[in-house]
Design a protein around this motif. Structure first.
Motif, PDB file in Angstrom:
ATOM      1  N   GLU A   5      48.732  87.605  64.074  1.00  0.00           N
ATOM      2  CA  GLU A   5      49.879  86.845  63.566  1.00  0.00           C
ATOM      3  C   GLU A   5      50.549  86.010  64.655  1.00  0.00           C
ATOM      4  N   ASP A   6      50.362  86.394  65.917  1.00  0.00           N
ATOM      5  CA  ASP A   6      50.955  85.637  67.017  1.00  0.00           C
ATOM      6  C   ASP A   6      50.295  84.278  67.210  1.00  0.00           C
ATOM      7  N   VAL A   7      49.079  84.108  66.713  1.00  0.00           N
ATOM      8  CA  VAL A   7      48.363  82.845  66.923  1.00  0.00           C
ATOM      9  C   VAL A   7      47.939  82.151  65.627  1.00  0.00           C
ATOM     10  N   ARG A   8      48.047  82.820  64.510  1.00  0.00           N
ATOM     11  CA  ARG A   8      47.602  82.228  63.240  1.00  0.00           C
ATOM     12  C   ARG A   8      48.290  80.899  62.944  1.00  0.00           C
ATOM     13  N   ALA A   9      49.601  80.837  63.049  1.00  0.00           N
ATOM     14  CA  ALA A   9      50.328  79.597  62.750  1.00  0.00           C
ATOM     15  C   ALA A   9      49.967  78.515  63.760  1.00  0.00           C
ATOM     16  N   LEU A  10      49.856  78.869  65.021  1.00  0.00           N
ATOM     17  CA  LEU A  10      49.525  77.893  66.060  1.00  0.00           C
ATOM     18  C   LEU A  10      48.177  77.240  65.781  1.00  0.00           C
ATOM     19  N   GLY A  11      47.173  78.037  65.440  1.00  0.00           N
ATOM     20  CA  GLY A  11      45.850  77.490  65.152  1.00  0.00           C
ATOM     21  C   GLY A  11      45.847  76.536  63.973  1.00  0.00           C
ATOM     22  N   SER A  12      46.758  76.739  63.051  1.00  0.00           N
ATOM     23  CA  SER A  12      46.861  75.845  61.898  1.00  0.00           C
ATOM     24  C   SER A  12      47.666  74.590  62.202  1.00  0.00           C
ATOM     25  N   GLU A  13      48.551  74.668  63.197  1.00  0.00           N
ATOM     26  CA  GLU A  13      49.435  73.549  63.516  1.00  0.00           C
ATOM     27  C   GLU A  13      48.837  72.567  64.512  1.00  0.00           C
ATOM     28  N   LEU A  14      47.899  72.996  65.331  1.00  0.00           N
ATOM     29  CA  LEU A  14      47.321  72.095  66.325  1.00  0.00           C
ATOM     30  C   LEU A  14      46.602  70.948  65.635  1.00  0.00           C
ATOM     31  N   GLU A  15      46.756  69.752  66.185  1.00  0.00           N
ATOM     32  CA  GLU A  15      46.173  68.564  65.571  1.00  0.00           C
ATOM     33  C   GLU A  15      44.666  68.717  65.422  1.00  0.00           C
ATOM     34  N   ARG A  16      44.170  68.340  64.259  1.00  0.00           N
ATOM     35  CA  ARG A  16      42.754  68.364  63.882  1.00  0.00           C
ATOM     36  C   ARG A  16      42.183  69.772  63.683  1.00  0.00           C
ATOM     37  N   SER A  17      42.994  70.787  63.871  1.00  0.00           N
ATOM     38  CA  SER A  17      42.543  72.172  63.736  1.00  0.00           C
ATOM     39  C   SER A  17      42.793  72.678  62.321  1.00  0.00           C
ATOM     40  N   TYR A  18      41.895  73.516  61.856  1.00  0.00           N
ATOM     41  CA  TYR A  18      42.095  74.120  60.545  1.00  0.00           C
ATOM     42  C   TYR A  18      41.446  75.502  60.503  1.00  0.00           C
ATOM     43  N   PRO A  19      42.023  76.407  59.698  1.00  0.00           N
ATOM     44  CA  PRO A  19      41.463  77.757  59.582  1.00  0.00           C
ATOM     45  C   PRO A  19      40.358  77.803  58.532  1.00  0.00           C
ATOM     46  N   VAL A  20      39.391  78.650  58.779  1.00  0.00           N
ATOM     47  CA  VAL A  20      38.350  78.943  57.791  1.00  0.00           C
ATOM     48  C   VAL A  20      38.079  80.440  57.842  1.00  0.00           C
ATOM     49  N   TYR A  21      37.586  80.956  56.739  1.00  0.00           N
ATOM     50  CA  TYR A  21      37.139  82.343  56.710  1.00  0.00           C
ATOM     51  C   TYR A  21      35.635  82.336  56.502  1.00  0.00           C
ATOM     52  N   VAL A  22      34.928  82.966  57.418  1.00  0.00           N
ATOM     53  CA  VAL A  22      33.476  83.071  57.347  1.00  0.00           C
ATOM     54  C   VAL A  22      33.133  84.561  57.321  1.00  0.00           C
ATOM     55  N   ARG A  23      32.565  85.007  56.221  1.00  0.00           N
ATOM     56  CA  ARG A  23      32.247  86.422  56.030  1.00  0.00           C
ATOM     57  C   ARG A  23      33.442  87.330  56.352  1.00  0.00           C
ATOM     58  N   GLY A  24      34.614  86.889  55.895  1.00  0.00           N
ATOM     59  CA  GLY A  24      35.821  87.683  56.057  1.00  0.00           C
ATOM     60  C   GLY A  24      36.519  87.540  57.401  1.00  0.00           C
ATOM     61  N   ARG A  25      35.966  86.743  58.302  1.00  0.00           N
ATOM     62  CA  ARG A  25      36.545  86.586  59.639  1.00  0.00           C
ATOM     63  C   ARG A  25      37.282  85.253  59.742  1.00  0.00           C
ATOM     64  N   LEU A  26      38.518  85.299  60.263  1.00  0.00           N
ATOM     65  CA  LEU A  26      39.293  84.081  60.485  1.00  0.00           C
ATOM     66  C   LEU A  26      38.752  83.354  61.705  1.00  0.00           C
ATOM     67  N   LYS A  27      38.529  82.055  61.526  1.00  0.00           N
ATOM     68  CA  LYS A  27      38.092  81.188  62.618  1.00  0.00           C
ATOM     69  C   LYS A  27      38.912  79.912  62.555  1.00  0.00           C
ATOM     70  N   PHE A  28      39.099  79.294  63.710  1.00  0.00           N
ATOM     71  CA  PHE A  28      39.745  77.994  63.760  1.00  0.00           C
ATOM     72  C   PHE A  28      38.738  76.977  64.246  1.00  0.00           C
ATOM     73  N   ARG A  29      38.728  75.834  63.575  1.00  0.00           N
ATOM     74  CA  ARG A  29      37.766  74.777  63.873  1.00  0.00           C
ATOM     75  C   ARG A  29      38.468  73.449  64.089  1.00  0.00           C
ATOM     76  N   VAL A  30      37.772  72.599  64.828  1.00  0.00           N
ATOM     77  CA  VAL A  30      38.044  71.170  64.888  1.00  0.00           C
ATOM     78  C   VAL A  30      36.728  70.548  64.473  1.00  0.00           C
ATOM     79  N   LYS A  31      36.752  69.803  63.375  1.00  0.00           N
ATOM     80  CA  LYS A  31      35.528  69.346  62.703  1.00  0.00           C
ATOM     81  C   LYS A  31      34.686  70.584  62.419  1.00  0.00           C
ATOM     82  N   GLN A  32      33.469  70.658  62.927  1.00  0.00           N
ATOM     83  CA  GLN A  32      32.636  71.837  62.675  1.00  0.00           C
ATOM     84  C   GLN A  32      32.564  72.779  63.877  1.00  0.00           C
TER      85      GLN A  32
END
Length: 119
Positions: A5-32
Motif C-alpha cells: 500500500e505504500d507504493v501502490r498509489a505512486l505506481g499508478s500516479e507516475l507518468e505513463r505508468s499503469y498497474p496490471v495484474y498477471v496471474r494474481g500478481r500486481l505489476k507496474f508497466r510503462v508500455k509493455q
C-alpha cells in the motif's frame, strides 16, 4: 516496514505508468515494460535496477535484497523484502525503477514537480 500500500498509489500516479495484474500478481508497466512487480503474497517487491550495481546492493544489505530467479538474471532486476524496507525507501526504488523505462524528459519533468523526492 513497507507494505504494498505504500507504493501502490505512486505506481499508478507516475507518468505513463499503469498497474496490471498477471496471474494474481500486481505489476507496474510503462508500455509493455514491467519495472516493478510484487510476489503473490505481496512480501517481495521486484524492481528494475542497474545490473552493474546489483551485486553491491545485495552484498551491502543481504537481509533486504536478493537476486531474481535464474531465468531473470539477464534483466536489470533485483528483489527486496518489503518488510525490511521503510516506506520512503520503497517509494524511492519504485521511482528509480520507473526512471529506467521512461524517456529522460519525462524523468526530468517529475524532478521539477517533486523536488523533495517521491511523496
Amino acid at each position: 516496514m513497507a507494505a504494498i500500500e505504500d507504493v501502490r498509489a505512486l505506481g499508478s500516479e507516475l507518468e505513463r505508468s499503469y498497474p496490471v495484474y498477471v496471474r494474481g500478481r500486481l505489476k507496474f508497466r510503462v508500455k509493455q515494460i514491467v519495472y516493478v512487480a510484487f510476489s503473490l503474497d505481496e512480501t517481495v517487491m521486484g524492481f528494475a535496477f542497474p545490473k552493474e550495481e546489483r551485486a553491491a546492493l545485495i552484498a551491502g544489505e543481504p537481509e533486504k535484497f536478493g537476486l531474481p530467479s535464474e531465468s531473470d538474471m539477464r534483466f536489470n532486476w533485483v528483489h527486496a523484502e518489503l518488510a525490511a524496507l521503510d516506506p520512503t525507501e520503497a517509494r524511492e526504488f519504485v521511482v528509480d525503477a520507473w526512471r529506467m523505462v521512461v524517456p529522460q524528459k519525462v524523468s526530468r519533468a517529475y524532478d521539477h514537480s517533486h523536488p523533495d523526492g517521491p511523496g
